[in-house]
Every structure is written in C-alpha cells, then in structure tokens.
Motif scaffolding. Structure first.
Motif, PDB file in Angstrom:
ATOM      1  N   LEU A  72       0.895  -1.331   0.067  1.00  0.00           N
ATOM      2  CA  LEU A  72       0.235  -0.034   0.039  1.00  0.00           C
ATOM      3  C   LEU A  72       0.683   1.119  -0.029  1.00  0.00           C
ATOM      4  CD1 LEU A  72      -2.744  -0.945   2.141  1.00  0.00           C
ATOM      5  CD2 LEU A  72      -2.605  -0.929  -0.088  1.00  0.00           C
ATOM      6  N   ASN A  73       1.866   1.500   0.557  1.00  0.00           N
ATOM      7  CA  ASN A  73       2.942   2.381   0.780  1.00  0.00           C
ATOM      8  C   ASN A  73       4.278   1.987  -0.143  1.00  0.00           C
ATOM      9  OD1 ASN A  73       1.163   4.003   2.155  1.00  0.00           O
ATOM     10  ND2 ASN A  73       2.266   2.081   4.265  1.00  0.00           N
ATOM     11  N   GLN A  74       4.159   1.360  -1.211  1.00  0.00           N
ATOM     12  CA  GLN A  74       4.958   1.085  -2.116  1.00  0.00           C
ATOM     13  C   GLN A  74       5.382   2.542  -3.152  1.00  0.00           C
ATOM     14  OE1 GLN A  74       4.487  -1.089  -4.917  1.00  0.00           O
ATOM     15  NE2 GLN A  74       2.978  -0.295  -6.311  1.00  0.00           N
ATOM     16  N   ARG A  75       4.898   3.850  -2.624  1.00  0.00           N
ATOM     17  CA  ARG A  75       5.502   4.639  -3.481  1.00  0.00           C
ATOM     18  C   ARG A  75       5.657   5.389  -2.706  1.00  0.00           C
ATOM     19  NH1 ARG A  75       1.034   4.805  -8.666  1.00  0.00           N
ATOM     20  NH2 ARG A  75       2.547   3.440  -9.668  1.00  0.00           N
ATOM     21  N   THR A  76       6.012   5.589  -1.278  1.00  0.00           N
ATOM     22  CA  THR A  76       6.366   6.214  -0.188  1.00  0.00           C
ATOM     23  C   THR A  76       7.529   6.006   0.440  1.00  0.00           C
ATOM     24  OG1 THR A  76       5.100   5.190   1.294  1.00  0.00           O
ATOM     25  CG2 THR A  76       3.464   6.519  -0.037  1.00  0.00           C
ATOM     26  N   ASP A  77       8.026   7.214   1.309  1.00  0.00           N
ATOM     27  CA  ASP A  77       8.430   6.463   2.219  1.00  0.00           C
ATOM     28  C   ASP A  77       8.523   5.504   3.326  1.00  0.00           C
ATOM     29  OD1 ASP A  77       9.921   8.345   1.048  1.00  0.00           O
ATOM     30  OD2 ASP A  77       9.610   9.949   2.409  1.00  0.00           O
ATOM     31  N   ARG A  78       7.430   4.767   3.312  1.00  0.00           N
ATOM     32  CA  ARG A  78       7.099   3.544   4.114  1.00  0.00           C
ATOM     33  C   ARG A  78       7.127   2.738   3.308  1.00  0.00           C
ATOM     34  NH1 ARG A  78       2.072   5.620   7.827  1.00  0.00           N
ATOM     35  NH2 ARG A  78       1.521   6.600   5.784  1.00  0.00           N
ATOM     36  N   GLY A  79       7.408   2.298   2.507  1.00  0.00           N
ATOM     37  CA  GLY A  79       7.523   1.638   1.508  1.00  0.00           C
ATOM     38  C   GLY A  79       7.947   0.256   1.920  1.00  0.00           C
ATOM     39  N   SER A  80       9.198   0.797   2.308  1.00  0.00           N
ATOM     40  CA  SER A  80      10.297  -1.000   2.325  1.00  0.00           C
ATOM     41  C   SER A  80      10.421  -0.342   4.162  1.00  0.00           C
ATOM     42  CB  SER A  80      11.543  -0.356   1.523  1.00  0.00           C
ATOM     43  OG  SER A  80      12.298   0.821   2.172  1.00  0.00           O
ATOM     44  N   ALA A  81       9.321  -0.683   4.898  1.00  0.00           N
ATOM     45  CA  ALA A  81       9.298  -1.062   6.458  1.00  0.00           C
ATOM     46  C   ALA A  81      10.106  -2.357   6.593  1.00  0.00           C
ATOM     47  CB  ALA A  81       7.877  -0.816   6.516  1.00  0.00           C
ATOM     48  N   ILE A  82      10.227  -2.524   7.294  1.00  0.00           N
ATOM     49  CA  ILE A  82      11.090  -3.926   8.282  1.00  0.00           C
ATOM     50  C   ILE A  82      10.238  -4.309   9.670  1.00  0.00           C
ATOM     51  CG2 ILE A  82      13.235  -3.388   7.132  1.00  0.00           C
ATOM     52  CD1 ILE A  82      13.835  -3.358   9.888  1.00  0.00           C
ATOM     53  N   ASP A  83       8.884  -3.511   9.471  1.00  0.00           N
ATOM     54  CA  ASP A  83       8.650  -4.264  11.241  1.00  0.00           C
ATOM     55  C   ASP A  83       6.941  -3.244  11.279  1.00  0.00           C
ATOM     56  OD1 ASP A  83       9.616  -1.172  11.959  1.00  0.00           O
ATOM     57  OD2 ASP A  83      10.675  -1.501  13.570  1.00  0.00           O
ATOM     58  N   PHE A  84       6.217  -3.082  12.253  1.00  0.00           N
ATOM     59  CA  PHE A  84       5.636  -1.714  12.445  1.00  0.00           C
ATOM     60  C   PHE A  84       4.649  -2.167  14.216  1.00  0.00           C
ATOM     61  CE2 PHE A  84       3.553  -5.876  11.177  1.00  0.00           C
ATOM     62  CZ  PHE A  84       2.491  -6.327  12.147  1.00  0.00           C
ATOM     63  N   LYS A  85       4.343  -1.008  13.592  1.00  0.00           N
ATOM     64  CA  LYS A  85       4.069  -0.671  15.151  1.00  0.00           C
ATOM     65  C   LYS A  85       2.351  -1.897  16.019  1.00  0.00           C
ATOM     66  CE  LYS A  85       6.686   2.745  17.007  1.00  0.00           C
ATOM     67  NZ  LYS A  85       7.208   2.413  18.235  1.00  0.00           N
ATOM     68  N   LEU A  86       2.301  -1.569  17.407  1.00  0.00           N
ATOM     69  CA  LEU A  86       1.050  -2.683  17.147  1.00  0.00           C
ATOM     70  C   LEU A  86      -0.126  -1.919  17.224  1.00  0.00           C
ATOM     71  CD1 LEU A  86       1.705  -6.211  18.060  1.00  0.00           C
ATOM     72  CD2 LEU A  86       1.261  -5.355  20.519  1.00  0.00           C
ATOM     73  N   PRO A 215       3.256  -1.769  27.755  1.00  0.00           N
ATOM     74  CA  PRO A 215       2.957  -2.911  28.850  1.00  0.00           C
ATOM     75  C   PRO A 215       2.205  -4.257  28.667  1.00  0.00           C
ATOM     76  CG  PRO A 215       1.638  -0.990  30.096  1.00  0.00           C
ATOM     77  CD  PRO A 215       2.524  -0.192  28.431  1.00  0.00           C
ATOM     78  N   PHE A 216       2.721  -5.145  29.864  1.00  0.00           N
ATOM     79  CA  PHE A 216       2.568  -6.199  29.000  1.00  0.00           C
ATOM     80  C   PHE A 216       1.043  -6.017  28.954  1.00  0.00           C
ATOM     81  CE2 PHE A 216      -0.189  -9.489  31.069  1.00  0.00           C
ATOM     82  CZ  PHE A 216       0.928 -11.063  30.335  1.00  0.00           C
ATOM     83  N   GLU A 217       0.061  -5.609  29.972  1.00  0.00           N
ATOM     84  CA  GLU A 217      -1.498  -5.404  29.432  1.00  0.00           C
ATOM     85  C   GLU A 217      -2.013  -4.980  28.385  1.00  0.00           C
ATOM     86  OE1 GLU A 217      -0.485  -5.233  34.225  1.00  0.00           O
ATOM     87  OE2 GLU A 217       0.296  -4.031  32.096  1.00  0.00           O
ATOM     88  N   GLN A 218      -1.146  -3.706  27.605  1.00  0.00           N
ATOM     89  CA  GLN A 218      -1.390  -2.947  27.091  1.00  0.00           C
ATOM     90  C   GLN A 218      -1.360  -4.674  25.206  1.00  0.00           C
ATOM     91  OE1 GLN A 218       0.409   0.764  26.607  1.00  0.00           O
ATOM     92  NE2 GLN A 218      -1.403   1.426  24.483  1.00  0.00           N
ATOM     93  N   VAL A 219      -0.078  -4.563  26.046  1.00  0.00           N
ATOM     94  CA  VAL A 219      -0.051  -5.880  24.366  1.00  0.00           C
ATOM     95  C   VAL A 219      -0.301  -6.628  24.428  1.00  0.00           C
ATOM     96  CG1 VAL A 219       1.815  -7.790  23.814  1.00  0.00           C
ATOM     97  CG2 VAL A 219       2.501  -5.788  24.340  1.00  0.00           C
ATOM     98  N   THR A 220      -1.153  -7.456  25.836  1.00  0.00           N
ATOM     99  CA  THR A 220      -1.848  -8.747  24.953  1.00  0.00           C
ATOM    100  C   THR A 220      -3.920  -7.602  25.074  1.00  0.00           C
ATOM    101  OG1 THR A 220      -2.800  -8.162  27.654  1.00  0.00           O
ATOM    102  CG2 THR A 220      -1.224  -9.763  26.829  1.00  0.00           C
ATOM    103  N   GLN A 221      -4.162  -6.762  25.560  1.00  0.00           N
ATOM    104  CA  GLN A 221      -5.594  -6.202  25.091  1.00  0.00           C
ATOM    105  C   GLN A 221      -5.657  -5.833  23.276  1.00  0.00           C
ATOM    106  OE1 GLN A 221      -8.252  -6.108  27.216  1.00  0.00           O
ATOM    107  NE2 GLN A 221      -8.859  -5.232  25.491  1.00  0.00           N
ATOM    108  N   THR A 222      -4.423  -5.661  22.831  1.00  0.00           N
ATOM    109  CA  THR A 222      -4.452  -5.187  21.596  1.00  0.00           C
ATOM    110  C   THR A 222      -4.731  -5.595  20.461  1.00  0.00           C
ATOM    111  OG1 THR A 222      -3.274  -3.423  21.952  1.00  0.00           O
ATOM    112  CG2 THR A 222      -2.811  -4.262  19.701  1.00  0.00           C
TER     113      THR A 222
END
Length: 356
Positions: A72-86, A215-222
């Motif tokens: 989706l972001n191949q023509r932008t600066d984020r088109g070659s990302a190696i990770d993403f936020k949870l 924290p751990f609680e936010q990870v599991t909830q997401t």
C-alpha cells in the motif's frame, strides 16, 4: 452462675493479644485458597506469554500484514518497512474500500482464505489470551504484598506467644508448623512472580515495544482486539460469499427454466359505431302543398267542394271567387249563404290549427 457463652468469653479475656491471634488464625485459614488463586493467575500469564511467542500462525499473519502495508505504501517513504507498531493492527478497520463495506481486515482475510486458509484460525493457538486480558500485573503485585504482610504478622505473633506461658502453648506449636510451610510456599510464589514479570517484559520487547511505555497489559489487550476484529471480518466474508453463491445459483436456474416471452394479443378492429338515430321529439318538416290557381267561376255556378284541410304550418288556400252580391235571384242567395258557411268552416279549421 454464668452461662456457657459468658464462660467462653471469660476464658478469652485471659488470652493475651487476642485480636492479633485471631487475625493470624484468619490468615492461616485463608492462606491455601489465596495462594492457590495467586498461582493460577501467574500460570495464566506464563501460558499466554508462551503461546504468543511460540505461535507460528501468528508470525505468518504478522508477515502478511507487513507485506500488505508495504504494498500500500510502495510509492512512499514507508514502502520498504521492516516492522510496524502494534497499535497499527487496530487501524486496519479505518481503511475502507470505495463502497465503504470492505475494510483492510476484510481484504486480508480474503487473501489468506485463498492462499493459506489454515492461518484463518490462528486464534486457536492463543487459548489463554482472553483470560490474561483481565489480569493486571499491578494487582498481582499488591496481592503478593498482602501475603507477605500476613506472613510477617504471623512471625511476630509467633515470637510474642513464646512468652505467654501455658495459655498460648498449643497456639505457638501450631503456628510454628504453619509458618515453616507458608515460608516455603511464599518463596516459591515469589520466584514465580519474578519470572512472570520478566516474561511480560520480554513479550513487549518481542513486538519491538518498550515495556515502560507499552506494558504487558496493553500488548495482550491489543492482540485480543485484533483477534476479535479478524474473526468478525472472516465471518462477514463467509456470509457475503454465501449470498453471492445463492444469487449466482438463482440466476443459472432462471436461465435454464426461462419461458419465452408471451406473444402479444391479436389486434381486433372494432367497426365504428352507427350514427345515433334522430331524436324522437322533433316533428317532421311540414309539407307545403301548392296547387295551381283555379279559374274564376262564372256567376251563378255552384262553388266547388271544400279542399282537404291543409297540413300544419301551411297557410289556408285562397278562396276563389268574390262573394255574391246581395241582390239577385234565389240562386244568388244560396250562393251567398254557402259562401258564409264556407268562411265559418275555414275559421274553425284555422282555430284548431292554432290550438295544435
């Protein structure tokens, strides 16, 4: 004489630090139940961390999400990302198609259903995820602190009851055995709690997040919310596919059993209606009889017979000849009387004609 109840309270008054001993006794009674629930909570956290980190299907889902994000972001600066936020897992529902019905999660489910349908049920590996979202590490730490506090008070009472004499001899012996058992259990639970805390921090780092900020609680909830959205999108896709299959089947059946269109009915030519008859109340036009003029009669000749009565609306025919003179013979008198009678008859005829 005192009753049994009064005698009982009288004996209790002889026991030193009765309130403290009762609190220690209550702690001893509730210790096994409290410790068992605490161990269960820690084991749930341990199981959830292990299931999330060892789930191969969850890793494959994350890979496909990263690939889809790069496409989706191949023509932008984020088109070659190696990770993403949870947190971005929950933002997939904000990206919708032009019809506002399909989100990015729906599209992801469709792609996975076609290429890797076994990944659609990755939530089966995360059995403890739903239970762990109800646990707060802060509450677990507070519960462990209460256990330590109760054990410390029991130790203090053990030391104090050693100098009470025979009154607290049985209490001191029983409490001494309990404290030895409780200390070993509490130390085991403390080690388990420390291991759980390390695993919780490791889980946040496993997804590239800072344990202090995420924290751990936010990870599991997401993760739990993402699983819920993913399963809901998959169910909606299945319902939509079922509706499309039924619609296609109905169209095929309609083409097979379609009847030819009915022929138009023949055109019937209706003859024009006959002209209406003339109204009955109108009288036929009057007939006017015109007769040639008669020649004048000679004097003394009898008058001709009266003509037939004229038709309606026609003027009376003229009287031929002049009235006879007053003087003369008897024949002249008869002619005059005949002439007057004829005039009266004509007047009567005209009168009746006027009546009609």
């Amino acid at each position: 004489m005192l009753g049994e109840c009064e005698q009982f309270f009288l004996e209790l008054m002889k026991v030193p630090r009765m309130e403290s001993k009762l609190r220690v006794f209550l702690f001893k009674v509730q210790f096994n139940t409290q410790l068992s629930g605490f161990k269960k909570t820690l084991n749930t956290i341990q199981s959830a961390c292990y299931e999330i980190r060892t789930s191969v299907k969850l890793k494959e889902i994350m890979k496909r999400i990263l690939y889809l994000d790069n496409v989706l972001n191949q023509r932008t600066d984020r088109g070659s990302a190696i990770d993403f936020k949870l947190d971005s897992l929950l933002q997939f529902t904000d990206t919708r198609a032009s019809n506002s019905k399909m989100t990015l999660v729906h599209y992801l489910c469709k792609v996975i259903a076609k290429k890797s349908p076994d990944l659609l049920y990755f939530h089966v590996d995360l059995v403890s995820l739903g239970s762990v979202t109800k646990i707060q590490l802060k509450s677990v730490a507070e519960e462990l602190a209460e256990i330590f506090k109760g054990l410390e008070k029991a130790k203090q009472e053990l030391v104090a009851s050693a100098n009470d004499g025979p009154v607290s001899e049985v209490f001191h012996k029983t409490l001494n055995g309990f404290i030895g058992f409780a200390e070993s259990e509490v130390m085991f639970v403390l080690d388990l709690f420390k291991a759980v805390g390390r695993n919780a921090d490791t889980l946040s780092q496993y997804f590239g997040e800072d344990p202090a900020r995420y924290p751990f609680e936010q990870v599991t909830q997401t993760l739990f919310n993402f699983v819920r959205l993913f399963r809901k999108a998959h169910e909606e896709n299945c319902k939509q596919d079922e509706l499309e299959r039924k619609k296609a089947k109905t169209q095929v059946e309609a083409k097979q059993f379609r009847l030819p269109p009915p022929s138009p009915p023949p055109i019937r030519r209706v003859p024009p209606p006959p002209p209406p008859p003339p109204p009955m109340h109108t009288a036929p036009p009057p007939l006017v009889c015109s007769a040639p003029p008669r020649p004048p009669l000679p004097r003394g000749h009898p008058p001709p017979p009266p003509p037939p009565p004229p038709t309606y609306g026609a003027p009376p025919p003229p009287i031929h000849g002049a009235p006879p003179s007053s003087g003369g013979s008897g024949k002249d008198l008869k002619g005059q009387r005949f002439y007057k009678k004829e005039q009266r008859n004509r007047k009567n005829v005209n009168f009746f004609q006027n009546l009609h």
